[in-house]
Design a protein around this motif. Sequence first.
Motif, PDB file in Angstrom:
ATOM      1  N   TYR A   1     -15.925  15.345   5.916  1.00 47.02           N
ATOM      2  CA  TYR A   1     -14.695  14.583   6.132  1.00 47.02           C
ATOM      3  C   TYR A   1     -13.529  15.555   6.340  1.00 47.02           C
ATOM      4  N   ARG A   2     -12.604  15.132   7.181  1.00 42.99           N
ATOM      5  CA  ARG A   2     -11.369  15.890   7.412  1.00 42.99           C
ATOM      6  C   ARG A   2     -10.202  14.981   7.077  1.00 42.99           C
ATOM      7  N   ASP A   3      -9.501  15.312   5.994  1.00 40.08           N
ATOM      8  CA  ASP A   3      -8.407  14.468   5.496  1.00 40.08           C
ATOM      9  C   ASP A   3      -8.860  13.019   5.325  1.00 40.08           C
ATOM     10  N   GLY A   4     -10.060  12.853   4.774  1.00 41.29           N
ATOM     11  CA  GLY A   4     -10.579  11.523   4.470  1.00 41.29           C
ATOM     12  C   GLY A   4     -11.286  10.824   5.606  1.00 41.29           C
ATOM     13  N   LYS A   5     -11.302  11.405   6.799  1.00 41.44           N
ATOM     14  CA  LYS A   5     -11.954  10.788   7.950  1.00 41.44           C
ATOM     15  C   LYS A   5     -13.227  11.555   8.299  1.00 41.44           C
ATOM     16  N   GLU A   6     -14.325  10.823   8.451  1.00 43.34           N
ATOM     17  CA  GLU A   6     -15.593  11.478   8.762  1.00 43.34           C
ATOM     18  C   GLU A   6     -15.536  12.146  10.132  1.00 43.34           C
ATOM     19  N   ILE A   7     -15.999  13.417  10.179  1.00 45.97           N
ATOM     20  CA  ILE A   7     -16.005  14.149  11.449  1.00 45.97           C
ATOM     21  C   ILE A   7     -17.405  14.618  11.843  1.00 45.97           C
ATOM     22  N   GLY A   8     -18.393  14.408  10.983  1.00 45.05           N
ATOM     23  CA  GLY A   8     -19.736  14.822  11.368  1.00 45.05           C
ATOM     24  C   GLY A   8     -20.722  14.783  10.221  1.00 45.05           C
ATOM     25  N   ARG A   9     -21.994  14.964  10.592  1.00 45.32           N
ATOM     26  CA  ARG A   9     -23.089  15.011   9.621  1.00 45.32           C
ATOM     27  C   ARG A   9     -24.026  16.146   9.999  1.00 45.32           C
ATOM     28  N   THR A  10     -24.700  16.683   8.997  1.00 42.14           N
ATOM     29  CA  THR A  10     -25.630  17.772   9.254  1.00 42.14           C
ATOM     30  C   THR A  10     -26.684  17.813   8.159  1.00 42.14           C
ATOM     31  N   THR A  11     -27.823  18.407   8.490  1.00 38.53           N
ATOM     32  CA  THR A  11     -28.855  18.634   7.480  1.00 38.53           C
ATOM     33  C   THR A  11     -28.895  20.105   7.063  1.00 38.53           C
ATOM     34  N   GLY A  12     -28.033  20.912   7.695  1.00 31.57           N
ATOM     35  CA  GLY A  12     -27.957  22.325   7.340  1.00 31.57           C
ATOM     36  C   GLY A  12     -26.889  22.589   6.298  1.00 31.57           C
ATOM     37  N   PHE A  13     -26.655  23.868   6.014  1.00 34.41           N
ATOM     38  CA  PHE A  13     -25.694  24.259   4.985  1.00 34.41           C
ATOM     39  C   PHE A  13     -24.431  24.859   5.587  1.00 34.41           C
ATOM     40  N   ALA A  14     -24.127  24.484   6.824  1.00 35.60           N
ATOM     41  CA  ALA A  14     -22.911  24.968   7.472  1.00 35.60           C
ATOM     42  C   ALA A  14     -22.462  23.944   8.505  1.00 35.60           C
ATOM     43  N   PHE A  15     -21.134  23.941   8.755  1.00 31.53           N
ATOM     44  CA  PHE A  15     -20.584  22.999   9.726  1.00 31.53           C
ATOM     45  C   PHE A  15     -19.425  23.668  10.453  1.00 31.53           C
ATOM     46  N   GLU A  16     -19.442  23.585  11.772  1.00 29.76           N
ATOM     47  CA  GLU A  16     -18.396  24.190  12.594  1.00 29.76           C
ATOM     48  C   GLU A  16     -17.431  23.118  13.078  1.00 29.76           C
ATOM     49  N   THR A  17     -16.126  23.429  13.009  1.00 25.41           N
ATOM     50  CA  THR A  17     -15.110  22.512  13.498  1.00 25.41           C
ATOM     51  C   THR A  17     -13.960  23.320  14.091  1.00 25.41           C
ATOM     52  N   GLU A  18     -13.078  22.647  14.807  1.00 24.48           N
ATOM     53  CA  GLU A  18     -11.957  23.344  15.436  1.00 24.48           C
ATOM     54  C   GLU A  18     -10.939  23.787  14.393  1.00 24.48           C
ATOM     55  N   LEU A  19     -10.194  24.820  14.731  1.00 25.02           N
ATOM     56  CA  LEU A  19      -9.178  25.336  13.813  1.00 25.02           C
ATOM     57  C   LEU A  19      -8.022  24.344  13.687  1.00 25.02           C
TER      58      LEU A  19
ATOM     59  N   LYS B   1      -4.217  23.046  12.964  1.00 21.13           N
ATOM     60  CA  LYS B   1      -2.902  23.639  13.180  1.00 21.13           C
ATOM     61  C   LYS B   1      -1.975  23.411  11.994  1.00 21.13           C
ATOM     62  N   GLU B   2      -2.452  22.653  11.019  1.00 22.53           N
ATOM     63  CA  GLU B   2      -1.658  22.389   9.820  1.00 22.53           C
ATOM     64  C   GLU B   2      -2.587  22.318   8.617  1.00 22.53           C
ATOM     65  N   LYS B   3      -2.006  22.202   7.444  1.00 25.59           N
ATOM     66  CA  LYS B   3      -2.810  22.168   6.224  1.00 25.59           C
ATOM     67  C   LYS B   3      -3.774  20.981   6.265  1.00 25.59           C
ATOM     68  N   THR B   4      -5.035  21.264   5.949  1.00 23.83           N
ATOM     69  CA  THR B   4      -6.087  20.251   6.068  1.00 23.83           C
ATOM     70  C   THR B   4      -7.023  20.334   4.866  1.00 23.83           C
ATOM     71  N   THR B   5      -7.501  19.171   4.432  1.00 22.65           N
ATOM     72  CA  THR B   5      -8.486  19.110   3.349  1.00 22.65           C
ATOM     73  C   THR B   5      -9.833  18.687   3.921  1.00 22.65           C
ATOM     74  N   PHE B   6     -10.836  19.504   3.673  1.00 22.00           N
ATOM     75  CA  PHE B   6     -12.203  19.190   4.094  1.00 22.00           C
ATOM     76  C   PHE B   6     -13.024  18.792   2.867  1.00 22.00           C
ATOM     77  N   THR B   7     -13.857  17.773   3.040  1.00 20.10           N
ATOM     78  CA  THR B   7     -14.703  17.284   1.950  1.00 20.10           C
ATOM     79  C   THR B   7     -16.141  17.187   2.442  1.00 20.10           C
ATOM     80  N   VAL B   8     -17.064  17.638   1.615  1.00 19.24           N
ATOM     81  CA  VAL B   8     -18.493  17.530   1.925  1.00 19.24           C
ATOM     82  C   VAL B   8     -19.142  16.638   0.873  1.00 19.24           C
ATOM     83  N   LYS B   9     -19.815  15.582   1.343  1.00 17.32           N
ATOM     84  CA  LYS B   9     -20.535  14.679   0.448  1.00 17.32           C
ATOM     85  C   LYS B   9     -22.036  14.792   0.710  1.00 17.32           C
ATOM     86  N   VAL B  10     -22.804  14.619  -0.346  1.00 14.29           N
ATOM     87  CA  VAL B  10     -24.262  14.685  -0.253  1.00 14.29           C
ATOM     88  C   VAL B  10     -24.817  13.267  -0.170  1.00 14.29           C
ATOM     89  N   VAL B  11     -25.737  13.038   0.761  1.00 10.87           N
ATOM     90  CA  VAL B  11     -26.460  11.765   0.831  1.00 10.87           C
ATOM     91  C   VAL B  11     -27.851  11.992   0.253  1.00 10.87           C
TER      92      VAL B  11
END
Length: 247
Positions: free
Chosen positions: A201-219, A221-231
Amino acid sequence: MKRLIALLFLLAGCGIKANPGVLKDPEVEIRRIGKKVYVRSLFGEVQIKGFERQGDYWVKEEERPFCFVVERIGEGSKKFCVGGALEEKPSLKISEGEAFVEVYPSNFEAYRLYNLRDSSLSLENAKTFRESISLERDYWERCYAITGIRGNVESQPVEFCVKPKQPPTVSEVDGLEIREGKQALYLVWFYEQDYREFVIYRDGKEIGRTTGFAFETELPKEKTTFTVKVVSPLGFESKGRSVDYSP
């Protein structure tokens, strides 16, 4: 000699011919459950005028006694009659525990439990019982129907649902951190439990899913909170672990 041959041909032509095959009457299972009558063919395909086809059954809603004709396709037909619906239905007393629910019906000597699927009775794997029945609570809500049995007729079903038990706690990812590249941002973490996938999640909005242990996203331009949840393997999500990024 010629007369003998002619006699043999005459005898061969006088053999008894087989009678045409006798048309077979339909063989069916008939179940009166409340206001509905369910008919299932035991052999071959059938048609029943005035009934609706629902899976393996032909169904008609009619609480009064009535008769109907079952036609076995390509074969014979036969008339059947059913009695009226029972006016009485079971009363239920339900006792809920943490792991099980006990159901105590009354008003009949025997009862039948059905699973409900899309608000319809699932006639397969119905359970017949007498005094009470114990149902194990699941992580999802399960709905059922109970009928009272009198002779070969079942009462109108009484429906109820069993509330789900508390879902298991899903552990969070460990070591969540941000690694900044020249043109992208990388979230990395590790996890040692069984899982289905990770949701980012990026600022509370889902931006992707993965089965790996890494995730790439764009840089950002302002302060951002990223959250990772486990399913979890059962489909439950953890509360999430977050990390902040400031450009």
